[in-house]
Design an enzyme around this catalytic site. Structure first.
Site, mmCIF file in Angstrom:
data_model
loop_
_atom_site.group_PDB
_atom_site.id
_atom_site.type_symbol
_atom_site.label_atom_id
_atom_site.label_comp_id
_atom_site.label_asym_id
_atom_site.label_seq_id
_atom_site.Cartn_x
_atom_site.Cartn_y
_atom_site.Cartn_z
ATOM 1 N N LYS A 156 -3.539 -0.609 -8.559
ATOM 2 C CA LYS A 156 -3.647 -2.190 -8.574
ATOM 3 C C LYS A 156 -4.171 -2.770 -10.118
ATOM 4 O O LYS A 156 -5.288 -2.140 -10.290
ATOM 5 C CB LYS A 156 -4.261 -2.874 -7.322
ATOM 6 C CG LYS A 156 -4.197 -4.317 -7.368
ATOM 7 C CD LYS A 156 -3.104 -4.948 -7.571
ATOM 8 C CE LYS A 156 -2.075 -4.395 -6.523
ATOM 9 N NZ LYS A 156 -0.610 -4.895 -6.576
ATOM 10 N N GLY A 188 1.002 -1.251 -0.145
ATOM 11 C CA GLY A 188 -0.171 -0.111 -0.071
ATOM 12 C C GLY A 188 0.884 1.284 0.014
ATOM 13 O O GLY A 188 1.888 1.342 0.729
ATOM 14 N N ASP A 236 -1.344 4.388 -6.447
ATOM 15 C CA ASP A 236 0.011 4.199 -5.980
ATOM 16 C C ASP A 236 0.787 5.384 -6.482
ATOM 17 O O ASP A 236 1.896 5.690 -5.971
ATOM 18 C CB ASP A 236 0.619 3.009 -6.479
ATOM 19 C CG ASP A 236 0.117 1.828 -5.723
ATOM 20 O OD1 ASP A 236 -0.942 1.391 -5.960
ATOM 21 O OD2 ASP A 236 0.853 1.220 -4.593
ATOM 22 N N GLN A 276 -5.521 -9.109 -2.149
ATOM 23 C CA GLN A 276 -5.423 -8.073 -1.066
ATOM 24 C C GLN A 276 -6.954 -7.590 -0.982
ATOM 25 O O GLN A 276 -7.160 -7.151 0.283
ATOM 26 C CB GLN A 276 -4.909 -6.724 -1.402
ATOM 27 C CG GLN A 276 -3.184 -6.899 -1.615
ATOM 28 C CD GLN A 276 -2.891 -7.245 -3.029
ATOM 29 O OE1 GLN A 276 -3.528 -7.984 -3.779
ATOM 30 N NE2 GLN A 276 -1.717 -7.049 -3.458
#
Ligand code: MRU
Length: 365
Positions: A259, A54, A248, A207
């Site tokens: 992701k 993360g 990100d 996740q």
């Protein structure tokens, strides 16, 4: 590895120890395993292997990596050259989340302004802790601003549950507290707004199903785990009111790396007029590049993460493909700004347009 009760944060230091402690997120939700990071190699391994993950948490871990480096200096004094070398090694651990280089560079600059070994070690620890506190505060503010969006949808639906779809884990495990994408959801739930979360499982490392579902369950927030390809169908059927994901690395022009699979959700949202929001702190904006699709580095991970389904307990993993079939494991994709309705930042909500993003971040054009 020790097991313990659920810690409040995914990273911390104990007053009487030089080690940095983390939750080993690979083991969740089956086991709560705590790992101690005492060397720079430990830190790099933890980031690379997704023990911590993360974007904001990767940044904080990288900053603590410099503290570990300063404390493990081969001589009496952690020299500029040594620290710069270790910083480069830490920054190379994962390429996509810009928070890593941002946090390491920020910490390095502060450390290098000190002239004694103790000064450098203390400065690194202080700066890493400060970044952690700032990210916790950012999450609280993202929650505050994102709440207004959910409140509006709830009013429009006359109090019927607001269905929110999220991808991967942009929750407290990925940040320090409350998460980014999940922060507005927590705020809405605490305010008594009826919410329900569609949780993408997020293959290959799951996740969503392992971590986001676990976090939401602990807060008693209604949620349903779905296979990754389900979102388009749900949107066509009017079963999603808003998509909220993390990031990100995002550009000031509004492109969003997140992701793998996020782009497909954005396309489906666009086709079905479902608002698509990205919740992120300002530390996740890359000020250097303009074209996210061309210039954001996309991490390519071990194909075996796709070929095998990880096993829990002592069963090991299961091979999912013919023994000799190769696999490709692109860990992130980029959603272009034109598919993003807006950003939820710690400074407020804005459309995915350069002028608006610069204004909210106080960045000169
Ligand atoms: O590979 P991961 O698990 O580090 O990927 C995490 C994500 O894609 C998150 O959505 C992103 O880092 C945002 S975290 C607030």
């Amino acid at each position: 590895m020790p097991e313990m009760e659920n810690p409040k944060r995914p990273i911390w230091m104990a007053p009487d120890s030089r080690a940095v402690f983390i939750i080993d997120q690979r083991k969740l939700p089956q086991q709560m395993v705590i790992a101690a990071l005492t060397t720079v190699d430990d830190v790099i391994y933890a980031i690379t292997e997704l023990m911590v993950r993360g974007a904001p948490l990767i940044g904080v871990t990288g900053a603590y990596g410099l503290y570990v480096a300063a404390g493990n200096t081969p001589g009496d004094f952690p020299s500029n050259e040594y620290l710069a070398r270790e910083a480069l090694r830490i920054k190379a651990a994962r390429p996509t989340a810009v928070n890593l280089e941002w946090a390491v560079d920020r910490t390095l600059a502060v450390v290098l302004s000190e002239n004694t070994a103790k000064g450098r070690i203390d400065a690194a620890r202080r700066e890493a802790a400060a970044i952690a506190e700032e990210e916790a505060e950012n999450s609280r503010n993202i929650g505050r601003y994102g709440l207004a969006l959910i409140e509006r949808l709830s009013r429009e639906k006359k109090g019927a549950p607001v269905n929110i779809l999220t991808h991967c884990n942009a929750g407290r495990l990925a940040c320090i507290e409350r998460g980014t994408a999940t922060a507005p959801i927590y705020a809405a739930h605490e305010k008594g707004i009826d919410v329900h979360v569609w949780v993408d499982e997020t293959r290959p490392l799951n996740q969503g199903s392992r971590l986001t579902a676990w976090e939401l369950g602990m807060e008693n927030i209604p949620h349903t785990v779905i296979a990754d390809n389900t979102g388009g169908h749900l949107m066509q059927q009017g079963m999603v009111d808003i998509v909220i994901v993390g990031s990100d690395r995002s550009t000031l022009t509004g492109d969003v790396a997140n992701k793998i699979g996020t782009y497909l959700k954005a396309l489906a949202a666009h086709d079905n007029n479902v608002p698509f929001y990205v919740a992120l702190p300002s530390s996740t904006f890359d000020r250097q590049i303009r074209d996210g699709v061309a210039d954001i580095p996309i991490e390519l991970r071990d194909p075996d993460e796709v070929r095998y389904m990880p096993g829990f307990e002592k069963t090991g993993g299961s091979l999912l493909v013919p023994e000799n079939s190769p696999a490709a494991n692109y860990a992130f994709d980029v959603t272009p700004a034109r598919l993003v309705t807006g950003f939820i930042t710690e400074r407020g909500v804005c459309p995915a347009e350069e002028a608006a993003i610069r204004a909210i971040l106080d960045e000169k054009p």
